[in-house]
Design a protein around this motif. Structure first.
Motif, PDB file in Angstrom:
ATOM      1  N   PRO A  80       0.871  -1.264  -0.297  1.00  0.00           N
ATOM      2  CA  PRO A  80      -0.093  -0.367  -0.554  1.00  0.00           C
ATOM      3  C   PRO A  80       1.082   1.154  -0.076  1.00  0.00           C
ATOM      4  O   PRO A  80       0.453   2.143  -0.528  1.00  0.00           O
ATOM      5  CB  PRO A  80      -0.470  -0.060   1.025  1.00  0.00           C
ATOM      6  CG  PRO A  80      -0.907  -1.460   1.580  1.00  0.00           C
ATOM      7  CD  PRO A  80       0.498  -1.892   1.050  1.00  0.00           C
ATOM      8  N   LEU A  81       1.734   1.336   0.425  1.00  0.00           N
ATOM      9  CA  LEU A  81       2.900   2.492   0.532  1.00  0.00           C
ATOM     10  C   LEU A  81       3.154   2.547  -1.576  1.00  0.00           C
ATOM     11  O   LEU A  81       3.504   4.450  -1.359  1.00  0.00           O
ATOM     12  CB  LEU A  81       3.950   1.923   1.388  1.00  0.00           C
ATOM     13  CG  LEU A  81       3.937   1.979   2.200  1.00  0.00           C
ATOM     14  CD1 LEU A  81       6.083   1.444   3.237  1.00  0.00           C
ATOM     15  CD2 LEU A  81       3.504   2.798   3.823  1.00  0.00           C
ATOM     16  N   PHE A  82       2.942   1.911  -1.867  1.00  0.00           N
ATOM     17  CA  PHE A  82       3.850   2.323  -2.965  1.00  0.00           C
ATOM     18  C   PHE A  82       2.070   2.105  -3.776  1.00  0.00           C
ATOM     19  O   PHE A  82       2.596   3.144  -4.913  1.00  0.00           O
ATOM     20  CB  PHE A  82       4.368   1.195  -3.533  1.00  0.00           C
ATOM     21  CG  PHE A  82       5.790   1.391  -2.365  1.00  0.00           C
ATOM     22  CD1 PHE A  82       6.672   2.027  -2.607  1.00  0.00           C
ATOM     23  CD2 PHE A  82       6.060   0.178  -2.290  1.00  0.00           C
ATOM     24  CE1 PHE A  82       7.645   2.179  -2.060  1.00  0.00           C
ATOM     25  CE2 PHE A  82       6.978  -0.231  -1.415  1.00  0.00           C
ATOM     26  CZ  PHE A  82       8.065   1.583  -1.026  1.00  0.00           C
ATOM     27  N   SER A  83       1.730   1.396  -4.192  1.00  0.00           N
ATOM     28  CA  SER A  83       0.473   1.055  -5.566  1.00  0.00           C
ATOM     29  C   SER A  83      -1.176   1.158  -4.524  1.00  0.00           C
ATOM     30  O   SER A  83      -1.495   0.509  -5.214  1.00  0.00           O
ATOM     31  CB  SER A  83       0.126  -0.322  -5.618  1.00  0.00           C
ATOM     32  OG  SER A  83       1.943  -0.024  -6.428  1.00  0.00           O
ATOM     33  N   GLY A  84      -1.146   1.929  -2.752  1.00  0.00           N
ATOM     34  CA  GLY A  84      -2.581   1.676  -2.825  1.00  0.00           C
ATOM     35  C   GLY A  84      -2.982   0.243  -2.130  1.00  0.00           C
ATOM     36  O   GLY A  84      -2.397  -0.085  -2.313  1.00  0.00           O
ATOM     37  N   ARG A  85      -4.195   0.654  -1.914  1.00  0.00           N
ATOM     38  CA  ARG A  85      -4.548  -0.728  -1.131  1.00  0.00           C
ATOM     39  C   ARG A  85      -4.922  -2.092  -2.214  1.00  0.00           C
ATOM     40  O   ARG A  85      -5.063  -2.179  -3.470  1.00  0.00           O
ATOM     41  CB  ARG A  85      -6.553  -0.631  -0.824  1.00  0.00           C
ATOM     42  CG  ARG A  85      -6.714  -1.236  -0.025  1.00  0.00           C
ATOM     43  CD  ARG A  85      -8.322  -1.618   0.621  1.00  0.00           C
ATOM     44  NE  ARG A  85      -8.780  -2.500   0.733  1.00  0.00           N
ATOM     45  CZ  ARG A  85      -9.448  -2.297   2.382  1.00  0.00           C
ATOM     46  NH1 ARG A  85     -10.443  -1.732   2.147  1.00  0.00           N
ATOM     47  NH2 ARG A  85     -10.218  -3.219   2.376  1.00  0.00           N
ATOM     48  N   VAL A  86      -4.650  -3.299  -1.531  1.00  0.00           N
ATOM     49  CA  VAL A  86      -5.087  -4.786  -2.129  1.00  0.00           C
ATOM     50  C   VAL A  86      -6.078  -4.390  -2.620  1.00  0.00           C
ATOM     51  O   VAL A  86      -7.220  -3.979  -1.437  1.00  0.00           O
ATOM     52  CB  VAL A  86      -4.697  -5.927  -1.324  1.00  0.00           C
ATOM     53  CG1 VAL A  86      -4.126  -6.527  -2.552  1.00  0.00           C
ATOM     54  CG2 VAL A  86      -3.138  -5.539  -1.434  1.00  0.00           C
TER      55      VAL A  86
END
Length: 158
Positions: A80-86
């Motif tokens: 989530p730090l790089f691409s948002g929520r899974v």
């Protein structure tokens, strides 16, 4: 907020998995000290050969399932730090896979190691320690299963 909470929980899972991997590696190292003796016995006994094989496979399945848990939880902690929520579906697939793999490995380890008794003999302290560590790994795998199930429920709720 929800993403941060799930990331924190996954970071805790990764830490606990790493600790369990440490226990597993210690048990494996202790068992390897008896490997040569076991190999010699296996040359003369099918039972000894079977025991050696089961010792290796149960230790490997436990370690690999915990490694998978560690890698997945670490990935989910930082993703989530790089691409948002899974996504929910992807997250639940990871949860389900970890629960299934850990439970199958836990049952595999348990089936072989449940009847292993510690030997009250001099010179086998590391073998007895390996049994203790393996039992702790098995218990920690149950905790990891519960943590994965809990994270899965939380991800549905949040």
């Amino acid at each position: 907020m929800a993403t941060t909470l799930l990331s924190l929980l996954h970071a805790l899972q990764a830490s606990f998995s790493a600790y369990t991997l440490y226990l597993s590696s210690t048990a494996i190292q202790n068992l390897q000290k008896y490997e040569e003796t076991s190999k010699k016995a296996a040359k003369y006994s099918n039972t000894a050969e079977h025991q050696l094989h089961k010792t290796r496979t149960t230790q490997a399945s436990g370690a690999l399932s915990v490694l998978l848990s560690c890698l997945c939880s670490a990935f989910l902690a930082i993703y989530p730090l790089f691409s948002g929520r899974v996504g929910t579906i992807k997250g639940l697939l990871v949860v389900g896979t970890n629960v299934a793999v850990l439970e199958m490995a836990r049952q595999h380890v348990s089936a072989f190691w449940k009847d292993k008794a510690k030997m009250p003999l001099p010179g086998v302290g590391e073998y007895n320690d390996a049994i203790t560590k393996t039992q702790e790994v098995k218990l920690n795998m149950a905790y990891l299963i519960a943590s994965w199930a809990g994270v899965g429920v939380l991800s549905l709720v949040l």
